[in-house]
Design a protein around this motif. Structure first.
Motif, PDB file in Angstrom:
ATOM      1  N   SER A  77       0.842  -1.204   0.000  1.00 45.83           N
ATOM      2  CA  SER A  77       0.000   0.000   0.000  1.00 45.83           C
ATOM      3  C   SER A  77       0.873   1.248   0.000  1.00 45.83           C
ATOM      4  O   SER A  77       0.707   2.141   0.830  1.00 45.83           O
ATOM      5  CB  SER A  77      -0.931   0.010   1.226  1.00 45.83           C
ATOM      6  N   ALA A  82      -5.859   1.703  -0.608  1.00 41.37           N
ATOM      7  CA  ALA A  82      -6.194   0.846   0.528  1.00 41.37           C
ATOM      8  C   ALA A  82      -6.863   1.676   1.615  1.00 41.37           C
ATOM      9  O   ALA A  82      -6.216   2.144   2.547  1.00 41.37           O
ATOM     10  CB  ALA A  82      -4.926   0.179   1.045  1.00 41.37           C
ATOM     11  N   HIS A 135      -0.727   0.668  -6.819  1.00 42.17           N
ATOM     12  CA  HIS A 135      -1.356   0.833  -5.507  1.00 42.17           C
ATOM     13  C   HIS A 135      -2.339   1.992  -5.499  1.00 42.17           C
ATOM     14  O   HIS A 135      -3.384   1.911  -4.842  1.00 42.17           O
ATOM     15  CB  HIS A 135      -0.282   1.038  -4.440  1.00 42.17           C
ATOM     16  N   LEU A 173       0.364   5.432   1.013  1.00 42.54           N
ATOM     17  CA  LEU A 173      -0.700   5.509   2.013  1.00 42.54           C
ATOM     18  C   LEU A 173      -0.498   6.660   2.985  1.00 42.54           C
ATOM     19  O   LEU A 173      -1.421   7.411   3.277  1.00 42.54           O
ATOM     20  CB  LEU A 173      -0.784   4.161   2.734  1.00 42.54           C
ATOM     21  N   ARG A 202     -10.140  -3.698  -4.287  1.00 40.13           N
ATOM     22  CA  ARG A 202      -8.829  -4.341  -4.173  1.00 40.13           C
ATOM     23  C   ARG A 202      -8.899  -5.837  -4.443  1.00 40.13           C
ATOM     24  O   ARG A 202      -7.877  -6.466  -4.717  1.00 40.13           O
ATOM     25  CB  ARG A 202      -8.234  -4.097  -2.786  1.00 40.13           C
TER      26      ARG A 202
END
Length: 1001
Positions: free
Chosen positions: A104, A279, A274, A107, A145
């Motif tokens: 991730s 996420a 990503h 993030l 995801r």
């Protein structure tokens, strides 16, 4: 939040937002309810958190920093400075992209963005109503995801858009920004890097209560609302990094140096794969894991003290519960075993960057590594400056050093000129490194560096930002403040032998080599999802915001600049003097400004460039620069189409000696023919690179589109003129440079009368006519000038010109500029980024003329993904023509009111501000009149003023990718005129190999 903050190392790190919902809401992070340590374990939790010692100000600390601890473990640093009634307020978290989960990346950065979206009380009318939709958004991102199916992803994005709209029913998207603006809290921003995420603000001293309450609310109960829209801003930022060769070079270097550690394997903005499937839950978990008080610090610098701050902080941020901290994934910092090479393909300049892994910030070798960096590159007499730049072996060379929490690195770089190979330039760099390792420098060189480091620190201590930055670094790097103070003493004790030792210890054969090569890069792209704009509803305000804005606070009174108190005027033989007293230290700054640039004399700017690389009389260029550096004096020349300047800065005790050396430099300049040939080759080679660089082209195209034949890029000397320039002609320009009328600006510890006795330069002083008024291109209908580049983003400049307006309209110009603006609470940013996710940046200001005869223009700019270009431009123009919003205008007016009350002119900047007023014909500080006029201006009056610009055909300059910007759609907005890069510059042809041949004739 709206601007990139490349504070430590230029990696793209920007502001952000985060979220946490009420305890009984379905979207509450699970760990938030279970991870809190019982009260009896609090001492153990804090003891295990590696927190810095607390203490009062140390006796030998020039910043007088005190370190405190709240009951929950939150560390508070305070450095008091009473120069202005404001303080920098930073909140630092010991967590950055190094702490991202490997799956991730990015993030930490987009969590930073989300922490500007509000809380369960701020930024919403009804948190209970939005909570189920927030929970559904979290579920949808988990589903996203889990699938790679394009059709399923399309459906999920459509449902995310719908859920986002349901959240927006009760959301107040810009409330955080607006509340802070109306309170006078400015420069709201944040940045993320490897080891840290830091939230910054500039707070009026009468607003400590309100600021502490908002920040306590922000970090206690954040809500991740409107995540779907905000991710578009992150995508925009990623595109900026993809188009920036320096950023790509930076990350290629870290990947080479740290192949098994997050410093090298994870970029701060994140990998495309990503970002395509962000996420959401990982972000929630990250906040719960790292955003705890025993992993955070409040850093205060300015008009604030412990007695005022600590009770407020304890009552707000002090209520957050501490939690045990996990150890981050350790990775491996084992040095690479051999040279590792990577290539970066990009348009524009070619270069070589070499880098070695070195030591962490707290390592005992760090002071010597700092001096080593100065020895290699101090912009004056470093080994790279002398061996490669003054010798004209390369157009430019430099070094840099970075020390992080766990490791560090040292790098050197050099730009190739036409005809050089990367291998040749790498060999040149390594040869200079070997000179360093052999100790081909003297103890006097080290002593000069120590002096200049002390001067740089003394200058920096004038800034609250420097104070806050230094305290933040100490916390992030786990360094006790006493060690930071001791480190500055250790710098002064570094010897020549210390530098030789660390150079040989770290600069071995195991290094990273990144070769930036010319070519067309592969332009990556992040597809944009379909998105419904979020309605902003400026009339909305939460109960929390109402209570905060209604809270009484003692009003600050504005301070205006007064002649005889804040500055003094004088008259030198060369022209007027504006002098400002420096009451803080013994440093001086002198600027000599001439209304003479390359529009008046085509070769003047080039002559000054040559002077900077030449000696004087029997002094070689190297000897001259070393003398200046040993005095602690810096000299810089600047020159553009209309003006030229010399700025001399240093220590008062050596001012006369420094000025004598500067005058001798110009009077006795010695231009060597061979050196001049090298300079010409480098200038022409650099010009070729600039004509291929998208950012350079964007600046040139904007000037061409807006000013036409008056573009400053069309008045520079041609390549043929550069190549044919003779030493005699350039010498004459240099020797006569000081003998024209000019304006002098002095800032220093001497009185104006005492300074005037010694600071005058030149003789005779010929008169110069006033420059021509600024004029804008006239077009009969909307016109867009387009230059193609293979880029992921579009860079757009806009102008709506108007004739010169009068003095009475300047307050309206100020108010309209703030309304459209450059900040996060302004119309363009909110509507284009926060509501629609169309751009990374959007700004608009009304540029009034510097002189009464200059034309005015409403100017603006946009940065957006290529496939959003036509839509973004349409919205931009729609917003400019939209009727003014009374609520937004009221917020703008309140922000201006607070700015006038709490801001103070930095004494270093006072002279130039007085000069700007002189240019306008103002006899005294005009701000009181502007402030009063703005206060009494009605919406109808401002609307009438703005309407005059809405009727003007706009001019647009756009650098973008023709395969993606949809030129046909742009033709519906304006006539499109394609412009080749060569038409933007006066340079002429670039036959390879010709420059040196022509110059040698």
């Amino acid at each position: 939040m709206s601007t990139s903050v490349s504070r430590l190392f230029g990696a793209f790190v920007l502001s952000a937002v985060a979220c946490k919902t009420a305890a009984n809401a379905p979207s509450t992070p699970p760990a938030a309810a279970s991870g809190t340590a019982p009260a009896g374990d609090r001492d153990a939790v804090l003891a295990a958190s590696d927190l810095p010692p607390t203490h009062a100000a140390l006796p030998d600390d020039p910043l007088a920093v005190s370190v405190h601890r709240l009951s929950n473990g939150l560390t508070v640093y305070i450095s008091t400075d009473r120069q202005k009634p404001r303080f920098d307020a930073w909140i630092a978290v010991r967590a950055g992209s190094r702490h991202d989960p490997a799956a991730s990346t990015g993030l930490a950065h987009y969590l930073e963005h989300m922490l500007f979206k509000g809380t369960d009380e701020l930024g919403t009318l009804d948190h209970a109503a939005e909570a189920p939709h927030l929970a559904r958004i979290g579920e949808l991102y988990r589903e996203l995801r889990a699938t790679q199916d394009p059709e399923q992803r399309r459906k999920i994005f459509a449902e995310l858009d719908l859920a986002n709209q349901k959240v927006a029913v009760s959301a107040i998207p810009n409330e955080f920004d607006r509340v802070y603006a109306e309170l006078g809290i400015a420069d709201l921003n944040a940045f993320t890097s490897f080891d840290q995420t830091v939230y910054v603000a500039d707070v009026p001293s009468n607003r400590i209560d309100a600021w502490a309450e908002v920040e306590g609310e922000r970090f206690s109960d954040p809500v991740f609302r409107l995540f779907f829209t905000e991710m578009e801003a992150v995508y925009e930022e990623k595109n900026l990094s993809l188009d920036n060769p320096w950023v790509r070079t930076f990350y290629a270097t870290t990947k080479n140096l740290f192949p098994r550690h997050p410093y090298g394997t994870q970029t701060t903005i994140g990998e495309i794969e990503h970002l395509k499937v962000p996420a959401y839950q990982d972000m929630v978990d990250y906040f719960d894991r790292w955003y705890v008080p025993n992993n955070m610090a409040v850093v205060l610098a300015g008009d604030i003290d412990a007695a005022t701050a600590l009770p407020r902080l304890e009552a707000t941020l002090g209520k957050i519960e501490p939690k045990p901290l996990e150890a981050p994934y350790p990775g491996s910092l084992a040095p690479i075993g051999a040279r590792v090479q990577t290539e970066v393909v990009a348009e524009g300049e070619q270069e070589v960057m070499l880098a070695w892994q070195t030591a962490s910030a707290a390592d005992a070798d760090e002071p010597a590594l700092t001096v080593m960096d100065w020895l290699m590159d101090n912009s004056t007499s470093g080994l790279l400056n002398i061996e490669l730049e003054l010798s004209q072996k390369v157009p430019s060379a430099s070094s840099s050093r970075l020390s992080l929490r766990e490791a560090g690195w040292f790098s050197v770089r050099a730009q190739l000129r036409d005809g050089q190979t990367h291998a040749e330039v790498e060999a040149l760099l390594l040869a200079v490194v070997e000179k360093l390792k052999r100790g081909e420098f003297t103890p006097a060189d080290v002593a000069a560096i120590v002096l200049n480091q002390e001067i740089a620190d003394k200058r920096a201590r004038e800034s609250n930002d420097f104070r806050a930055n230094k305290m933040t670094d100490a916390f992030i790097n786990h360094q006790p403040w006493a060690d930071v103070v001791a480190r500055d003493r250790k710098i002064r004790a570094v010897t020549r032998e210390d530098v030789i030792r660390v150079a040989n210890k770290y600069l071995g054969a195991n290094y990273s080599a990144v070769h930036r090569r010319a070519g067309k890069p592969e332009v990556a792209k992040i597809d944009k999802p379909s998105m419904t704009p979020v309605e902003l509803h400026t009339e909305r305000r939460s109960r929390f915001a109402d209570a905060l804005l209604e809270r009484p606070a003692q009003q600050l009174e504005p301070e205006w600049l007064v002649e005889g108190t804040h500055y003094a005027r004088g008259e030198l033989a060369g022209g007027p003097l504006v002098a400002v007293s420096n009451g803080r230290n013994d440093l001086f700054s002198l600027t000599y400004r001439f209304e003479r640039g390359h529009k008046r004399d085509r070769l003047l700017c080039y002559a000054l460039d040559v002077v900077e690389q030449s000696g004087a009389g029997e002094l070689t260029a190297e000897a001259l620069k070393k003398q200046l550096f040993a005095l602690g004096t810096s000299v810089s020349f600047s020159c553009d189409a209309q003006e030229s300047e010399i700025t001399v800065e240093g220590v008062d005790a050596t001012m006369e000696q420094s000025l004598a050396l500067v005058e001798r430099w110009l009077r006795e300049v010695k231009i060597d023919k061979a050196v001049l040939r090298g300079i010409a080759d480098n200038v022409i080679s650099t010009r070729r690179d600039a004509m291929e660089d998208p950012d350079e082209l964007a600046g040139a195209l904007a000037d061409y589109a807006i000013h036409g034949k008056d573009s400053e890029f069309l008045h520079a000397p041609t390549n043929a003129q550069i190549a044919a320039a003779k030493p005699e002609a350039l010498t004459k320009l240099a020797r006569e440079f000081l003998d024209y009328q000019h304006k002098t600006f002095y800032f220093g510890p001497r009185s104006a009368s005492d300074a005037a006795k010694v600071i005058g330069l030149g003789k005779g002083h010929r008169k110069l006519p006033l420059r021509s008024p600024v004029a804008y291109r006239k077009v009969p209908k909307p016109t867009l000038y387009f230059t193609h580049r293979d880029v992921a983003k579009s860079t757009i400049a806009v102008a709506l010109p108007s004739p010169a307006l009068n003095r009475e309209q300047r307050p309206a110009a100020r108010l309209l500029s703030e309304y459209l603006g450059t900040g996060m609470n302004t119309l363009l940013f909110q509507e284009m980024r926060e509501s629609r996710g169309l751009v990374y940046y959007a700004w608009g200001v009304l540029l009034a003329g510097r002189r009464p005869s200059d034309a005015w223009a409403l100017r603006g700019g946009l940065g957006t993904q290529s496939d959003k270009t036509s839509e973004a431009l349409k919205v931009f123009f729609e917003l400019l023509g939209r009727p003014l919003d009374a609520v937004r205008l009221g917020s703008t007016r309140a922000a201006i009111e607070q700015e006038y009350r709490s801001s103070r002119v930095d004494p270093r900047a006072s002279g130039m501000l007085v000069h700007a007023w002189d240019e306008l014909g103002e006899k005294t500080d005009p701000r009181p009149w502007v402030w009063q006029t703005i206060g009494g201006m009605t919406l109808e009056q401002l609307q009438g003023f703005a309407a005059g610009f809405a009727a003007v055909p706009p001019i647009v300059g756009l650098v973008g990718n023709r395969e993606r910007v949809d030129l046909e759609a742009l033709k519906e907005i304006a006539d499109v005129v394609e412009v080749a890069p060569a038409a933007l510059f006066s340079y002429g042809s670039f036959p390879r190999g010709q420059a040196a041949t022509v110059a040698a004739r």
